[in-house]
Design a protein around this motif. Structure first.
Motif, PDB file in Angstrom:
ATOM      1  N   ALA A 289       4.829  17.111   1.102  1.00 31.54           N
ATOM      2  CA  ALA A 289       5.985  16.668   0.323  1.00 31.54           C
ATOM      3  C   ALA A 289       6.857  17.835  -0.108  1.00 31.54           C
ATOM      4  N   ALA A 290       6.207  18.961  -0.469  1.00 35.30           N
ATOM      5  CA  ALA A 290       6.976  20.121  -0.934  1.00 35.30           C
ATOM      6  C   ALA A 290       7.911  20.639   0.151  1.00 35.30           C
ATOM      7  N   ASP A 291       7.445  20.646   1.413  1.00 27.92           N
ATOM      8  CA  ASP A 291       8.290  21.119   2.508  1.00 27.92           C
ATOM      9  C   ASP A 291       9.473  20.178   2.744  1.00 27.92           C
ATOM     10  N   ARG A 292       9.223  18.883   2.646  1.00 28.37           N
ATOM     11  CA  ARG A 292      10.315  17.926   2.868  1.00 28.37           C
ATOM     12  C   ARG A 292      11.346  18.018   1.750  1.00 28.37           C
ATOM     13  N   ILE A 293      10.876  18.244   0.537  1.00 25.80           N
ATOM     14  CA  ILE A 293      11.815  18.389  -0.582  1.00 25.80           C
ATOM     15  C   ILE A 293      12.660  19.638  -0.402  1.00 25.80           C
ATOM     16  N   ARG A 294      12.049  20.727   0.131  1.00 24.35           N
ATOM     17  CA  ARG A 294      12.829  21.939   0.381  1.00 24.35           C
ATOM     18  C   ARG A 294      13.908  21.691   1.434  1.00 24.35           C
ATOM     19  N   GLN A 295      13.602  20.868   2.433  1.00 24.01           N
ATOM     20  CA  GLN A 295      14.612  20.546   3.443  1.00 24.01           C
ATOM     21  C   GLN A 295      15.756  19.746   2.833  1.00 24.01           C
ATOM     22  N   TYR A 301      22.179  22.249  -0.707  1.00 26.39           N
ATOM     23  CA  TYR A 301      22.798  23.569  -0.755  1.00 26.39           C
ATOM     24  C   TYR A 301      23.999  23.644   0.182  1.00 26.39           C
ATOM     25  N   GLU A 302      23.888  22.940   1.326  1.00 24.57           N
ATOM     26  CA  GLU A 302      25.003  22.902   2.281  1.00 24.57           C
ATOM     27  C   GLU A 302      26.107  21.946   1.819  1.00 24.57           C
ATOM     28  N   ARG A 303      25.900  21.322   0.667  1.00 24.77           N
ATOM     29  CA  ARG A 303      26.842  20.353   0.088  1.00 24.77           C
ATOM     30  C   ARG A 303      26.979  19.109   0.952  1.00 24.77           C
ATOM     31  N   LEU A 304      25.873  18.808   1.648  1.00 26.73           N
ATOM     32  CA  LEU A 304      25.846  17.586   2.442  1.00 26.73           C
ATOM     33  C   LEU A 304      25.248  16.433   1.643  1.00 26.73           C
ATOM     34  N   LEU A 305      24.542  16.768   0.576  1.00 28.84           N
ATOM     35  CA  LEU A 305      23.978  15.763  -0.322  1.00 28.84           C
ATOM     36  C   LEU A 305      24.464  16.033  -1.738  1.00 28.84           C
ATOM     37  N   THR A 306      24.756  14.979  -2.457  1.00 29.23           N
ATOM     38  CA  THR A 306      25.073  15.126  -3.873  1.00 29.23           C
ATOM     39  C   THR A 306      23.769  15.239  -4.656  1.00 29.23           C
ATOM     40  N   ASP A 307      23.874  15.603  -5.922  1.00 31.64           N
ATOM     41  CA  ASP A 307      22.673  15.699  -6.760  1.00 31.64           C
ATOM     42  C   ASP A 307      21.981  14.351  -6.874  1.00 31.64           C
ATOM     43  N   ASP A 308      22.753  13.291  -6.981  1.00 26.28           N
ATOM     44  CA  ASP A 308      22.159  11.951  -7.097  1.00 26.28           C
ATOM     45  C   ASP A 308      21.447  11.560  -5.796  1.00 26.28           C
ATOM     46  N   GLU A 309      22.067  11.850  -4.657  1.00 33.06           N
ATOM     47  CA  GLU A 309      21.433  11.526  -3.377  1.00 33.06           C
ATOM     48  C   GLU A 309      20.160  12.345  -3.175  1.00 33.06           C
ATOM     49  N   PHE A 310      20.201  13.599  -3.589  1.00 35.69           N
ATOM     50  CA  PHE A 310      19.009  14.442  -3.488  1.00 35.69           C
ATOM     51  C   PHE A 310      17.889  13.887  -4.352  1.00 35.69           C
ATOM     52  N   ALA A 311      18.210  13.523  -5.612  1.00 37.65           N
ATOM     53  CA  ALA A 311      17.204  12.987  -6.517  1.00 37.65           C
ATOM     54  C   ALA A 311      16.616  11.685  -5.977  1.00 37.65           C
ATOM     55  N   GLN A 312      17.460  10.831  -5.409  1.00 38.54           N
ATOM     56  CA  GLN A 312      16.978   9.564  -4.868  1.00 38.54           C
ATOM     57  C   GLN A 312      16.017   9.807  -3.680  1.00 38.54           C
ATOM     58  N   ALA A 313      16.377  10.694  -2.794  1.00 39.13           N
ATOM     59  CA  ALA A 313      15.518  10.984  -1.665  1.00 39.13           C
ATOM     60  C   ALA A 313      14.224  11.666  -2.107  1.00 39.13           C
ATOM     61  N   LYS A 314      14.334  12.545  -3.102  1.00 34.88           N
ATOM     62  CA  LYS A 314      13.137  13.223  -3.631  1.00 34.88           C
ATOM     63  C   LYS A 314      12.179  12.215  -4.253  1.00 34.88           C
ATOM     64  N   ASN A 315      12.706  11.291  -5.024  1.00 34.36           N
ATOM     65  CA  ASN A 315      11.856  10.267  -5.638  1.00 34.36           C
ATOM     66  C   ASN A 315      11.194   9.400  -4.593  1.00 34.36           C
ATOM     67  N   SER A 316      11.901   9.185  -3.467  1.00 34.20           N
ATOM     68  CA  SER A 316      11.312   8.402  -2.394  1.00 34.20           C
ATOM     69  C   SER A 316      10.112   9.102  -1.795  1.00 34.20           C
ATOM     70  N   ILE A 317      10.212  10.432  -1.677  1.00 31.45           N
ATOM     71  CA  ILE A 317       9.085  11.216  -1.144  1.00 31.45           C
ATOM     72  C   ILE A 317       7.904  11.182  -2.121  1.00 31.45           C
ATOM     73  N   LEU A 318       8.212  11.309  -3.406  1.00 33.21           N
ATOM     74  CA  LEU A 318       7.159  11.360  -4.422  1.00 33.21           C
ATOM     75  C   LEU A 318       6.700   9.975  -4.861  1.00 33.21           C
ATOM     76  N   ASP A 319       7.292   8.925  -4.254  1.00 32.21           N
ATOM     77  CA  ASP A 319       6.939   7.539  -4.618  1.00 32.21           C
ATOM     78  C   ASP A 319       7.147   7.275  -6.105  1.00 32.21           C
ATOM     79  N   ILE A 320       8.252   7.782  -6.631  1.00 26.94           N
ATOM     80  CA  ILE A 320       8.565   7.549  -8.043  1.00 26.94           C
ATOM     81  C   ILE A 320       9.499   6.344  -8.155  1.00 26.94           C
TER      82      ILE A 320
END
Length: 320
Positions: A289-295, A301-320
């Motif tokens: 999970a840590a590697d996928r979150i870094r990706q 960082y490339e500004r391809l994801l917003t903070d909200d989109e990043f948080a949503q995808a991160k929560n999906s990985i962590l099953d939150i």
């Protein structure tokens, strides 16, 4: 020009009390015989002192001493020089000159290398050569060579986006401006594109074993999957097999590379491209999970994801 001529190599001096050439079989045999003779003479001498002479110890001492001396003389002779020849470089080159010549050759390759990936490979080769022949002062020697050839270190300063292990050995390293796989390296251009091709499946086979008249059925898993990582451009291509479990990770890495190359070329990255990259990262459950979150964070960082989109995808990985 003086008349002394080229210096002649000095002839090796023979050790004292040594035969012109070593003869191990005779040397060992004579040494053993001489030692046994001296030991027998010692026993005879004891018998002589006790009044029971069995043989003349003087003769045995002379014979034993002569044989032992001859054996040592043969053993101390120089061998056939096989080990020395293995240590000696081809052509009779002075061993002391080998490190300097090797480092100079690696430096020349770096000076002639094309900027980018080829220069990085040549730089790594120089670093490895210096560490091999000058381990104590490796950093100082490397920097001195770089300064001597006027190499610009900024030409290999491209950020590494990630890497994928190759089944052929080593890793495919993807940088912003080039790709490196072992001694192979290519610079990216507007025509660079990549893909990951997968095939096969995990097959289950049934095995029936007969033990003491009873049948035992077991299942065996046969992994027939394959995955091939490929990058190509107008004048080069690079292809290597990777583990099938890394296919999604490799696709995500290629997605980041595509986004970077598109932005560099002024081509906009569509929301569909970004969605495909995120889905590929989320689907790669075999990766920690840590590697996928870094990706995901790299996409942010490339500004391809917003903070909200990043948080949503991160929560999906962590099953939150």
């Amino acid at each position: 020009m003086n008349g002394t001529g080229p210096a002649q190599p000095s002839q090796p001096t023979r050790r004292p009390f040594a035969a012109p050439k070593q003869n191990k079989p005779w040397g060992i045999g004579l040494s053993i015989f001489g030692g046994l003779s001296l030991l027998s003479a010692l026993y005879s001498l004891v018998d002589l002192i006790s009044g029971e002479p069995a043989s003349n110890p003087l003769v045995m001492i002379v014979v034993g001493g002569a044989c032992l001396g001859a054996g040592i003389y043969l053993l101390r002779g120089p061998g056939d020089g096989t080990k020395a020849k293995r240590r000696q470089p081809a052509g009779g080159q002075n061993p002391a000159a080998v490190p300097a010549a090797s480092i100079e050759q690696a430096s020349a390759a770096l000076a002639a290398a094309t900027a980018g990936g080829p220069a990085l490979v040549a730089y790594r080769n120089l670093d490895a050569t210096v560490r091999q022949f000058a381990p104590e002062d490796a950093a100082a020697v490397r920097e001195a060579e770089i300064a001597r050839i006027g190499f610009d270190s900024s030409s290999i300063g491209s950020e590494r986006l990630g890497y994928v292990a190759s089944l052929e050995g080593g890793s495919v390293e993807i940088f912003r401006d080039y790709v490196v796989l072992g001694q192979r390296a290519h610079n990216f251009d507007a025509a660079t594109h990549g893909d990951v091709f997968t095939g096969g499946a995990i097959q289950m086979s049934t095995i029936i074993k007969d033990r003491d008249g009873r049948k035992k059925v077991s299942q065996r898993e046969n992994d027939m999957r394959t995955a091939q990582f490929q990058l190509a451009s107008a004048d080069w291509s690079l292809s290597t097999p990777i583990h099938p479990d890394q296919a999604n990770e490799a696709r995500a890495l290629l997605g980041r590379l595509t986004a970077h190359l598109s932005s560099r070329a002024g081509k906009p990255v569509t929301r569909s491209d970004i969605r495909e990259m995120v889905d590929s990262i989320l689907a790669n459950t075999s990766q920690p999970a840590a590697d996928r979150i870094r990706q995901l964070d790299a996409l942010r960082y490339e500004r391809l994801l917003t903070d909200d989109e990043f948080a949503q995808a991160k929560n999906s990985i962590l099953d939150i």
